[in-house]
Design a protein around this motif. Structure first.
Motif, short mmCIF file in Angstrom:
data_model
loop_
_atom_site.label_atom_id
_atom_site.label_comp_id
_atom_site.label_asym_id
_atom_site.label_seq_id
_atom_site.Cartn_x
_atom_site.Cartn_y
_atom_site.Cartn_z
N THR A 186 0.68 -1.05 0.05
CA THR A 186 0.17 0.12 -0.01
C THR A 186 0.85 1.45 0.12
N THR A 187 2.02 1.28 0.85
CA THR A 187 2.78 2.50 0.50
C THR A 187 3.50 2.55 -0.70
N ILE A 188 4.00 1.52 -1.37
CA ILE A 188 4.54 1.88 -2.70
C ILE A 188 3.16 2.36 -3.84
N LYS A 189 1.93 1.53 -3.62
CA LYS A 189 0.99 2.24 -4.26
C LYS A 189 0.89 3.80 -4.26
N THR A 190 0.68 4.10 -2.82
CA THR A 190 0.69 5.68 -2.73
C THR A 190 1.66 6.43 -3.45
N HIS A 191 2.79 5.83 -3.33
CA HIS A 191 4.04 6.66 -4.16
C HIS A 191 3.71 6.63 -5.70
N VAL A 192 3.54 5.64 -6.01
CA VAL A 192 3.06 5.41 -7.44
C VAL A 192 2.01 6.22 -8.08
N ARG A 193 0.73 6.53 -7.31
CA ARG A 193 -0.06 7.30 -7.63
C ARG A 193 0.26 8.72 -7.41
N ARG A 194 1.12 9.09 -6.57
CA ARG A 194 1.66 10.52 -6.42
C ARG A 194 2.62 10.70 -7.63
N LEU A 195 3.22 9.78 -8.10
CA LEU A 195 4.37 9.84 -9.25
C LEU A 195 3.50 10.08 -10.58
N PHE A 196 2.45 9.52 -10.53
CA PHE A 196 1.55 9.41 -11.82
C PHE A 196 0.97 11.07 -11.93
N GLU A 197 0.71 11.74 -10.60
CA GLU A 197 0.10 13.05 -10.77
C GLU A 197 1.15 13.99 -11.06
N LYS A 198 2.38 13.90 -10.43
CA LYS A 198 3.44 14.77 -10.56
C LYS A 198 4.12 14.70 -12.04
N THR A 199 4.26 13.60 -12.56
CA THR A 199 4.97 13.44 -13.78
C THR A 199 4.29 13.49 -15.20
N GLY A 200 2.77 13.22 -14.93
CA GLY A 200 1.86 13.02 -16.04
C GLY A 200 1.95 11.75 -16.60
N ALA A 201 2.67 10.83 -15.99
CA ALA A 201 2.68 9.38 -16.51
C ALA A 201 1.45 8.71 -16.51
N ALA A 202 1.03 7.80 -17.32
CA ALA A 202 -0.30 7.15 -17.13
C ALA A 202 -0.05 5.78 -16.64
N ARG A 203 1.16 5.15 -16.92
CA ARG A 203 1.27 3.88 -16.46
C ARG A 203 2.62 3.67 -16.20
N GLN A 204 3.00 2.65 -15.42
CA GLN A 204 4.16 2.31 -14.71
C GLN A 204 5.30 2.17 -15.53
N ALA A 205 5.04 1.61 -17.03
CA ALA A 205 5.99 1.40 -18.09
C ALA A 205 6.43 2.98 -18.52
N ASP A 206 5.66 3.93 -18.29
CA ASP A 206 6.26 5.34 -18.97
C ASP A 206 7.50 5.78 -17.96
N PHE A 207 7.47 5.10 -16.59
CA PHE A 207 8.52 5.54 -15.96
C PHE A 207 10.02 5.17 -16.53
#
Length: 216
Positions: A170-191
């Motif tokens: 759940t901690t990682i999911k929270t970080h991933v959600r914030r990363l999507f918001e900050k970077t504009g990425a739509a999916r993890q593969a965009d990273f």
């Protein structure tokens, strides 16, 4: 069209990650400089009669299925979220990410060379890249968010990253959600493309953001 293919290939050659463009039958269309070095070493991937194969037969079969799925579009088997673990003959662990090239702007970029997928391969080192500070500053990431992004690139999915960093899913999911918001990425593969862009001195931050936006 040939000129477009040449420009597209040149833009990939500067990436630190090993990158391979393939068609639906696993035929190798292009390998960047790091990718060719990996093929020459023949300890993780190899080219046999023009076909890209993994040294591990199980991984090779997975690649066969993934590239065939890529030919059917982005939604096939959730291909853009797929991470494939690879163990080299030397025992080193690598992680591969697959990016479909069969829709939108990516289709236009790959049409000239018939590629349906791009395979990014990195050694799973969980190290902070030399230029990661620029990445962090560009998107105002916290140290934890930066580490999670890099771990996603190296290891693939939320469970693997959570296990590696010793925290809850759940901690990682929270970080991933914030990363999507900050970077504009739509999916993890965009990273993968984002981090690869910042690891390459030839790419500018604005170009990296545009590259991520083009995949959405």
């Amino acid at each position: 069209m040939a000129a477009n293919a040449a420009v597209f290939a040149d833009s990939l050659d500067g990436l630190d990650a090993s990158l391979f463009l393939v068609d639906t039958d696993r035929r190798l269309i292009h390998a960047n400089t790091a990718g060719q070095a990996m093929l020459d070493a023949s300890d993780v991937l190899l080219e046999l009669r023009g076909v890209l194969m993994a040294c591990d037969s199980t991984v090779s079969q997975t690649l066969r299925q993934v590239f065939a799925a890529a030919g059917r579009g982005d939604q096939a088997h959730g291909i853009n979220g797929l991470a494939i673990s690879m163990i080299g003959l030397d025992g080193e662990r690598h992680v591969a990410h697959v990016l479909s090239l069969t829709s939108g702007m990516r289709r236009n970029a790959s049409a000239a060379c018939s590629a349906v997928a791009a395979l990014f391969v990195r050694k799973a080192a969980l190290t902070i890249l030399p230029r990661s500070e620029a990445l962090r500053n560009a998107f105002k990431l916290t140290p934890a968010e930066l580490r999670v992004m890099l771990a996603i690139v190296e290891l693939g999915g939320v469970p693997e990253v959570a296990a590696a960093l010793g925290v809850a899913n759940t901690t990682i999911k929270t970080h991933v959600r914030r990363l999507f918001e900050k970077t504009g990425a739509a999916r993890q593969a965009d990273f993968v493309k984002l981090v690869a862009g910042y690891a390459t001195p030839l790419r500018k931050p604005a170009e990296c953001r545009q590259s991520v936006g083009a995949t959405r």
